[in-house]
Design a protein around this motif. Structure first.
Motif, short mmCIF file in Angstrom:
data_model
loop_
_atom_site.label_atom_id
_atom_site.label_comp_id
_atom_site.label_asym_id
_atom_site.label_seq_id
_atom_site.Cartn_x
_atom_site.Cartn_y
_atom_site.Cartn_z
N LEU A 1 0.81 -1.33 -0.02
CA LEU A 1 0.11 -0.02 0.11
C LEU A 1 0.88 1.16 -0.03
CD1 LEU A 1 -2.69 -0.91 2.34
CD2 LEU A 1 -3.02 -0.75 -0.26
N GLY A 2 1.86 1.24 0.71
CA GLY A 2 2.94 2.46 0.87
C GLY A 2 3.59 2.74 -0.62
N TYR A 3 3.70 1.66 -1.21
CA TYR A 3 4.67 1.72 -2.45
C TYR A 3 3.73 2.27 -3.48
CZ TYR A 3 6.88 -0.13 -6.90
OH TYR A 3 7.33 0.19 -8.03
N ALA A 4 2.26 1.63 -3.70
CA ALA A 4 1.19 1.89 -4.56
C ALA A 4 1.10 3.57 -4.27
CB ALA A 4 -0.06 1.31 -4.25
N GLN A 5 1.06 4.03 -2.98
CA GLN A 5 0.68 5.55 -2.56
C GLN A 5 1.92 6.17 -3.11
OE1 GLN A 5 0.02 6.25 1.22
NE2 GLN A 5 -0.94 7.94 0.96
N LEU A 6 2.98 5.79 -3.07
CA LEU A 6 4.35 6.70 -3.61
C LEU A 6 4.05 6.69 -5.08
CD1 LEU A 6 7.16 5.34 -1.50
CD2 LEU A 6 6.37 7.55 -1.41
#
Length: 85
Positions: free
Chosen positions: A76-81
């Motif tokens: 989720l953090g990678y997708a948000q970045l």
């Protein structure tokens, strides 16, 4: 008031429970008839079904769950970045 008396008379559990003869249920009659000809095998109380394999440690399960949660957080953090908004 007359309806109240009919209701109480219709569902008078004390009168029903004081009956001298109580007829067995249909299932009880069916089983009694079946068991006359072919009695059931004796079985211990709550016998274990087939034996199961050894259980895994609760720590292994905990590690798997925490690993999955960490992977979801990282994804989720990678997708948000990567998102432009």
């Amino acid at each position: 008031m007359a309806e109240q008396d009919e209701w109480e008379r219709e569902f008078d559990h004390a009168w029903v429970n004081s009956a001298e003869h109580k007829e067995p249920s249909a299932r009880a009659r069916m089983l009694a008839a079946r068991w006359k000809e072919n009695p059931p095998e004796p079985a211990p109380f709550r016998a274990d079904p087939d034996p199961v394999g050894p259980r895994r440690s609760s720590w292994v399960s905990t590690a798997v769950v925490l690993g999955c949660v960490a992977a979801v957080i990282v994804l989720l953090g990678y997708a948000q970045l990567r998102s432009p908004y």
